[in-house]
Design a protein around this motif. Structure first.
Motif, PDB file in Angstrom:
ATOM      1  N   ILE A 110       0.851  -1.177   0.000  1.00 47.58           N
ATOM      2  CA  ILE A 110       0.000   0.000   0.000  1.00 47.58           C
ATOM      3  C   ILE A 110       0.890   1.231   0.000  1.00 47.58           C
ATOM      4  CG2 ILE A 110      -1.930  -1.115   1.172  1.00 47.58           C
ATOM      5  CD1 ILE A 110      -0.970   0.104   3.763  1.00 47.58           C
ATOM      6  N   ARG A 111       0.312   2.326  -0.425  1.00 43.61           N
ATOM      7  CA  ARG A 111       1.076   3.567  -0.450  1.00 43.61           C
ATOM      8  C   ARG A 111       1.190   4.106   0.970  1.00 43.61           C
ATOM      9  NH1 ARG A 111      -0.033   8.922  -0.394  1.00 43.61           N
ATOM     10  NH2 ARG A 111       1.445  10.313  -1.468  1.00 43.61           N
ATOM     11  N   LEU A 112       2.435   4.322   1.389  1.00 42.64           N
ATOM     12  CA  LEU A 112       2.680   4.854   2.725  1.00 42.64           C
ATOM     13  C   LEU A 112       2.858   6.359   2.641  1.00 42.64           C
ATOM     14  CD1 LEU A 112       5.271   2.295   4.172  1.00 42.64           C
ATOM     15  CD2 LEU A 112       2.787   2.271   4.387  1.00 42.64           C
ATOM     16  N   PRO A 113       2.417   7.079   3.676  1.00 42.33           N
ATOM     17  CA  PRO A 113       2.756   8.505   3.739  1.00 42.33           C
ATOM     18  C   PRO A 113       4.269   8.678   3.687  1.00 42.33           C
ATOM     19  CG  PRO A 113       1.111   7.962   5.394  1.00 42.33           C
ATOM     20  CD  PRO A 113       1.569   6.672   4.806  1.00 42.33           C
ATOM     21  N   GLN A 114       4.688   9.772   3.128  1.00 39.30           N
ATOM     22  CA  GLN A 114       6.122   9.935   2.886  1.00 39.30           C
ATOM     23  C   GLN A 114       6.926   9.870   4.183  1.00 39.30           C
ATOM     24  OE1 GLN A 114       7.001  13.287   0.448  1.00 39.30           O
ATOM     25  NE2 GLN A 114       9.177  12.815   0.267  1.00 39.30           N
ATOM     26  N   GLY A 115       6.382  10.429   5.275  1.00 37.61           N
ATOM     27  CA  GLY A 115       7.098  10.372   6.542  1.00 37.61           C
ATOM     28  C   GLY A 115       7.237   8.953   7.062  1.00 37.61           C
ATOM     29  N   MET A 116       6.184   8.135   6.909  1.00 39.01           N
ATOM     30  CA  MET A 116       6.249   6.741   7.346  1.00 39.01           C
ATOM     31  C   MET A 116       7.211   5.951   6.479  1.00 39.01           C
ATOM     32  SD  MET A 116       3.129   4.050   7.990  1.00 39.01           S
ATOM     33  CE  MET A 116       2.410   5.078   9.274  1.00 39.01           C
TER      34      MET A 116
END
Length: 425
Positions: free
Chosen positions: A307-313
């Motif tokens: 899945i697409r993760l938030p950039q910070g994660m």
């Protein structure tokens, strides 16, 4: 014995010496009274009521021997002299004066201790002269010199040892304070470094929002569908930017001052590297190639439905993998390592394992350094946790567990913050 030790342990540090001296004084009084019931040698009288009172006084003054060593020694020696002048056997009350001499020798200057030793020797000679018909003066003189000398030497040695212990305790306290200060400094530096990276992520989101807003305004009259897509992108990007901003504020909420600009990940902030985008999962292959070039065999496996993760994660995952592989190279040397990313329904699990090399030393690896602090802080702001420790079959494993991104669990679409603690197995 255990009961008495427990009683002393329950006493406060300030009252414990007084309690010990009180018990010691009572012991001397009891021993003196029992010895006074014995038949004295020729020339000495048995202890009667007056002798018992003097014996009690000589012993009880020992309660204050730590508070006023010289005064207590003088009082006990004076009472002992009166006891001898009354014709009682000197041995009955000799121990309190010797204990007083020991205390003076351990806590006062050598000159004072020598004067007190001379007083004990003089009282001893006085007792011998008082019963000279039944005493051997050579023996009396030998005892008058030997007994105080031994007590004096032992007392001086005990005092020197106590002073060294005090110095060691002070140095230990200073060292502990320095270690805590270093740990706090490392924690602050790591938080500032992470905050800078999150700042770059937020700046990237703001740039995307600015570009998309300009495009939406430009194509709105001619292509409403494209304009709507741009607005949807703005909504998603701004939501992620707000999430990252909140995490950055939570990270810096401890009130630490920002550190001066310096090195970041081993390189200066001037030049092209300072303006490069924050690394994410798309750069893991490049990271693994660099590790392979250093001599380690590294594989990566991704399971589940990515899945697409938030950039910070994604940055958090990248940095934990980077730190774990750095530890592999540093402590295990050339070896086999594996990176596994498993996408589950509610969590994302990242495992970095290695088989261990000839120089593998897990104890060194688990010393509290910047690496583990960084892992802890990164996992903490995303509600995750990190475990690190040796494997049962050899080697080492670092496991990062993060809650899967969600927009329904709580306002703002964020998982609840976790402890982020590094658990050592």
């Amino acid at each position: 014995m255990h009961a008495g030790s427990g009683f002393l342990d329950r006493l406060g540090g300030r009252h414990r010496p007084l309690a010990v001296d009180s018990l010691l004084a009572l012991g001397y009084v009891g021993a003196g009274l029992l010895l006074g019931q014995e038949q004295p040698p020729a020339g000495w009288r048995s202890v009667d009521g007056l002798g018992a009172v003097l014996t009690a006084l000589v012993g009880l003054v020992m309660v204050a021997r730590r508070l006023a060593p010289v005064v207590v020694f003088g009082a006990s020696s004076a009472l002992w002299t009166v006891f001898i002048a009354c014709g009682y056997w000197p041995v009955v009350n000799s121990m309190p004066s010797l204990l007083g001499l020991y205390t003076v020798a351990a806590t006062r200057r050598p000159r004072t201790a020598l004067v007190c030793a001379a007083v004990v020797a003089g009282v001893w000679v006085y007792a011998g002269i008082g019963n000279i018909e039944h005493s051997s003066m050579p023996t009396v003189l030998a005892q008058a010199v030997l007994f105080p000398a031994v007590v004096l030497v032992v007392g001086r040695g005990s005092g020197a040892l106590a002073e060294r212990n005090r110095q060691f305790a002070e140095l230990t306290s200073q060292l502990r304070g320095q270690q805590e200060e270093n740990a706090l400094r490392a924690l602050t530096e790591e938080r500032v470094r992470i905050a800078r990276e999150l700042h770059d992520v937020v700046a990237h989101h703001m740039s995307v929002i600015s570009l998309q807003a300009g495009m939406a305004s430009y194509v709105f009259p001619t292509d409403p569908a494209a304009s709507r897509r741009a607005l949807d992108t703005i909504a998603d990007t701004s939501r992620e930017a707000l999430e990252e901003m909140r995490r950055m504020l939570v990270l810096l909420r401890v009130g630490q001052e920002g550190q001066p600009d310096g090195q970041r990940d081993g390189q200066g902030e001037d030049g092209a590297a300072a303006y490069a985008p924050a690394p994410g999962l798309d750069l893991l292959d490049r990271l693994l190639e660099r590790v392979r070039g250093a001599g380690a065999e590294v594989t990566m496996e991704i399971t589940g439905s990515p899945i697409r993760l938030p950039q910070g994660m994604a940055l958090c995952v990248y940095r934990v993998v980077q730190e774990a592989l750095t530890n592999v190279l540093k402590h295990a040397g050339p070896t086999r390592a594996a990176v596994t990313i498993r996408y589950e329904r509610r969590t994302i699990v990242v495992r970095v394992t290695n088989e261990g090399g000839d120089n593998f030393q897990p104890n060194r690896e688990m010393s509290p350094g910047h690496g583990l602090i960084g892992m802890r802080e990164r996992a903490k702001i995303y509600g995750g946790s990190v475990t690190a420790g040796p494997r049962a079959l050899g080697g080492f494993e670092v496991r990062l567990t993060l809650p899967a991104p969600t927009t329904s669990d709580r306002p703002g679409g964020l998982p609840a913050p976790g402890t982020g603690d590094v658990h050592i197995r």
